[in-house]
Design a protein around this motif. Structure first.
Motif, PDB file in Angstrom:
ATOM      1  N   GLY A  39       0.782  -1.226   0.000  1.00 46.06           N
ATOM      2  CA  GLY A  39       0.000   0.000   0.000  1.00 46.06           C
ATOM      3  C   GLY A  39       0.813   1.275   0.000  1.00 46.06           C
ATOM      4  N   LYS A  40       2.127   1.150  -0.116  1.00 47.46           N
ATOM      5  CA  LYS A  40       2.988   2.335  -0.095  1.00 47.46           C
ATOM      6  C   LYS A  40       3.810   2.419  -1.369  1.00 47.46           C
ATOM      7  CE  LYS A  40       3.435   2.703   4.916  1.00 47.46           C
ATOM      8  NZ  LYS A  40       4.382   2.876   6.048  1.00 47.46           N
ATOM      9  N   GLN A  41       4.339   3.622  -1.627  1.00 41.25           N
ATOM     10  CA  GLN A  41       5.205   3.801  -2.778  1.00 41.25           C
ATOM     11  C   GLN A  41       6.598   3.240  -2.515  1.00 41.25           C
ATOM     12  OE1 GLN A  41       5.053   8.057  -3.636  1.00 41.25           O
ATOM     13  NE2 GLN A  41       3.429   7.728  -5.135  1.00 41.25           N
ATOM     14  N   ARG A  42       7.272   2.926  -3.590  1.00 44.71           N
ATOM     15  CA  ARG A  42       8.655   2.481  -3.472  1.00 44.71           C
ATOM     16  C   ARG A  42       9.505   3.642  -2.954  1.00 44.71           C
ATOM     17  NH1 ARG A  42      11.264  -1.009  -8.298  1.00 44.71           N
ATOM     18  NH2 ARG A  42       9.250  -2.055  -7.888  1.00 44.71           N
ATOM     19  N   GLU A  43      10.387   3.348  -2.002  1.00 44.60           N
ATOM     20  CA  GLU A  43      11.205   4.390  -1.403  1.00 44.60           C
ATOM     21  C   GLU A  43      12.669   3.991  -1.346  1.00 44.60           C
ATOM     22  OE1 GLU A  43       9.896   5.044   2.624  1.00 44.60           O
ATOM     23  OE2 GLU A  43      10.600   3.090   3.315  1.00 44.60           O
ATOM     24  N   LEU A  44      13.511   5.012  -1.354  1.00 41.33           N
ATOM     25  CA  LEU A  44      14.945   4.801  -1.238  1.00 41.33           C
ATOM     26  C   LEU A  44      15.294   4.221   0.124  1.00 41.33           C
ATOM     27  CD1 LEU A  44      17.975   5.424  -2.117  1.00 41.33           C
ATOM     28  CD2 LEU A  44      17.656   7.564  -0.839  1.00 41.33           C
ATOM     29  N   VAL A  45      16.204   3.243   0.110  1.00 39.81           N
ATOM     30  CA  VAL A  45      16.784   2.746   1.351  1.00 39.81           C
ATOM     31  C   VAL A  45      18.221   3.251   1.461  1.00 39.81           C
ATOM     32  CG1 VAL A  45      17.435   0.728   2.700  1.00 39.81           C
ATOM     33  CG2 VAL A  45      15.311   0.694   1.363  1.00 39.81           C
ATOM     34  N   ALA A  46      19.036   2.885   0.485  1.00 35.93           N
ATOM     35  CA  ALA A  46      20.432   3.309   0.500  1.00 35.93           C
ATOM     36  C   ALA A  46      21.039   3.102  -0.875  1.00 35.93           C
ATOM     37  CB  ALA A  46      21.234   2.526   1.538  1.00 35.93           C
ATOM     38  N   THR A  47      21.984   3.976  -1.235  1.00 35.80           N
ATOM     39  CA  THR A  47      22.726   3.817  -2.477  1.00 35.80           C
ATOM     40  C   THR A  47      24.208   4.040  -2.214  1.00 35.80           C
ATOM     41  OG1 THR A  47      22.423   6.137  -3.075  1.00 35.80           O
ATOM     42  CG2 THR A  47      20.813   4.552  -3.960  1.00 35.80           C
ATOM     43  N   ILE A  48      25.020   3.537  -3.146  1.00 35.51           N
ATOM     44  CA  ILE A  48      26.466   3.712  -3.053  1.00 35.51           C
ATOM     45  C   ILE A  48      27.012   3.863  -4.467  1.00 35.51           C
ATOM     46  CG2 ILE A  48      26.825   1.195  -2.998  1.00 35.51           C
ATOM     47  CD1 ILE A  48      29.285   1.764  -1.181  1.00 35.51           C
ATOM     48  N   THR A  49      27.906   4.828  -4.645  1.00 34.50           N
ATOM     49  CA  THR A  49      28.496   5.060  -5.956  1.00 34.50           C
ATOM     50  C   THR A  49      29.773   4.231  -6.117  1.00 34.50           C
ATOM     51  OG1 THR A  49      29.935   6.854  -5.259  1.00 34.50           O
ATOM     52  CG2 THR A  49      27.650   7.432  -5.835  1.00 34.50           C
ATOM     53  N   GLY A  50      30.328   4.306  -7.323  1.00 26.02           N
ATOM     54  CA  GLY A  50      31.596   3.637  -7.573  1.00 26.02           C
ATOM     55  C   GLY A  50      32.721   4.183  -6.715  1.00 26.02           C
ATOM     56  N   GLY A  51      32.579   5.433  -6.317  1.00 25.41           N
ATOM     57  CA  GLY A  51      33.562   6.041  -5.440  1.00 25.41           C
ATOM     58  C   GLY A  51      33.269   5.841  -3.979  1.00 25.41           C
ATOM     59  N   SER A  52      32.274   4.988  -3.698  1.00 23.24           N
ATOM     60  CA  SER A  52      31.886   4.616  -2.337  1.00 23.24           C
ATOM     61  C   SER A  52      31.198   5.729  -1.568  1.00 23.24           C
ATOM     62  CB  SER A  52      33.093   4.086  -1.539  1.00 23.24           C
ATOM     63  OG  SER A  52      33.627   2.933  -2.149  1.00 23.24           O
ATOM     64  N   SER A  53      30.656   6.698  -2.255  1.00 21.51           N
ATOM     65  CA  SER A  53      29.810   7.670  -1.573  1.00 21.51           C
ATOM     66  C   SER A  53      28.455   7.033  -1.320  1.00 21.51           C
ATOM     67  CB  SER A  53      29.638   8.913  -2.434  1.00 21.51           C
ATOM     68  OG  SER A  53      30.859   9.578  -2.597  1.00 21.51           O
ATOM     69  N   THR A  54      27.949   7.214  -0.116  1.00 23.15           N
ATOM     70  CA  THR A  54      26.697   6.568   0.263  1.00 23.15           C
ATOM     71  C   THR A  54      25.599   7.577   0.571  1.00 23.15           C
ATOM     72  OG1 THR A  54      27.402   6.464   2.576  1.00 23.15           O
ATOM     73  CG2 THR A  54      27.860   4.541   1.202  1.00 23.15           C
ATOM     74  N   ASN A  55      24.372   7.105   0.454  1.00 26.38           N
ATOM     75  CA  ASN A  55      23.199   7.909   0.752  1.00 26.38           C
ATOM     76  C   ASN A  55      22.184   6.996   1.421  1.00 26.38           C
ATOM     77  OD1 ASN A  55      21.436  10.168   0.711  1.00 26.38           O
ATOM     78  ND2 ASN A  55      20.433   9.343  -1.106  1.00 26.38           N
ATOM     79  N   TYR A  56      21.621   7.431   2.538  1.00 30.76           N
ATOM     80  CA  TYR A  56      20.678   6.608   3.288  1.00 30.76           C
ATOM     81  C   TYR A  56      19.382   7.358   3.545  1.00 30.76           C
ATOM     82  CZ  TYR A  56      24.613   3.560   4.591  1.00 30.76           C
ATOM     83  OH  TYR A  56      25.683   2.704   4.575  1.00 30.76           O
ATOM     84  N   ALA A  57      18.302   6.610   3.588  1.00 30.84           N
ATOM     85  CA  ALA A  57      17.053   7.173   4.079  1.00 30.84           C
ATOM     86  C   ALA A  57      17.205   7.448   5.570  1.00 30.84           C
ATOM     87  CB  ALA A  57      15.911   6.184   3.848  1.00 30.84           C
ATOM     88  N   ASP A  58      16.576   8.501   6.035  1.00 32.53           N
ATOM     89  CA  ASP A  58      16.686   8.849   7.456  1.00 32.53           C
ATOM     90  C   ASP A  58      16.216   7.703   8.350  1.00 32.53           C
ATOM     91  OD1 ASP A  58      15.770  12.368   7.059  1.00 32.53           O
ATOM     92  OD2 ASP A  58      17.697  11.339   6.872  1.00 32.53           O
ATOM     93  N   SER A  59      15.238   6.964   7.890  1.00 27.57           N
ATOM     94  CA  SER A  59      14.648   5.914   8.709  1.00 27.57           C
ATOM     95  C   SER A  59      15.584   4.739   8.958  1.00 27.57           C
ATOM     96  CB  SER A  59      13.355   5.403   8.068  1.00 27.57           C
ATOM     97  OG  SER A  59      13.626   4.894   6.773  1.00 27.57           O
ATOM     98  N   VAL A  60      16.645   4.629   8.176  1.00 29.66           N
ATOM     99  CA  VAL A  60      17.552   3.484   8.330  1.00 29.66           C
ATOM    100  C   VAL A  60      18.956   3.890   8.768  1.00 29.66           C
ATOM    101  CG1 VAL A  60      16.250   2.242   6.574  1.00 29.66           C
ATOM    102  CG2 VAL A  60      18.394   3.374   5.947  1.00 29.66           C
ATOM    103  N   LYS A  61      19.214   5.181   8.853  1.00 33.56           N
ATOM    104  CA  LYS A  61      20.548   5.642   9.256  1.00 33.56           C
ATOM    105  C   LYS A  61      20.914   5.089  10.620  1.00 33.56           C
ATOM    106  CE  LYS A  61      20.816   9.949   6.616  1.00 33.56           C
ATOM    107  NZ  LYS A  61      20.787  11.436   6.679  1.00 33.56           N
ATOM    108  N   GLY A  62      22.142   4.589  10.717  1.00 34.77           N
ATOM    109  CA  GLY A  62      22.619   4.030  11.972  1.00 34.77           C
ATOM    110  C   GLY A  62      22.261   2.569  12.171  1.00 34.77           C
TER     111      GLY A  62
END
Length: 117
Positions: A39-62
């Motif tokens: 019942g919900k939209q698809r949402e970002l969890v986490a991504t990582i680039t080739g240079g190892s830069s990461t991005n996280y959803a606030d809900s999963v940080k830590g």
């Protein structure tokens, strides 16, 4: 055409851990994970680039950690301190950057993660 093959997922109790893996058929610039709960939209969890830069959803940080292997074709998602609200289908994601600067996104088939309370 990039192929993504996921593994991992399953049923775990709240507070537990799971590890997801996704192997790509070739090196891509960005890999990561999205999720979709019923019942919900698809949402970002986490991504990582080739240079190892990461991005996280606030809900999963830590709690969640995204990483890639040295060959840069496999992405992992280590999920700790899981909560019932983490229950969803988790999709592997990859973005391929073409030489002309355009990009194309690819998705895995999805793997179910269920966290019981």
């Amino acid at each position: 055409q990039v192929q993504l093959v996921e593994s991992g997922g399953g049923l775990v109790q709240a507070g537990g851990s799971l590890r997801l893996s996704c192997a790509a058929s070739e090196i891509v610039f960005v890999m990561g994970w999205y999720r979709q709960a019923p019942g919900k939209q698809r949402e970002l969890v986490a991504t990582i680039t080739g240079g190892s830069s990461t991005n996280y959803a606030d809900s999963v940080k830590g709690r969640f950690t995204v990483s890639r292997d040295n060959a840069k074709i496999t992405v992992f998602l280590q999920m700790n301190s899981l909560k019932p609200e983490d229950t969803a289908v988790y999709y592997c994601y990859a973005r391929q950057i073409r030489t002309d600067g355009t990009f194309k996104d690819y998705w895995g088939q999805g793997t179910q993660v269920t966290v019981s309370s």
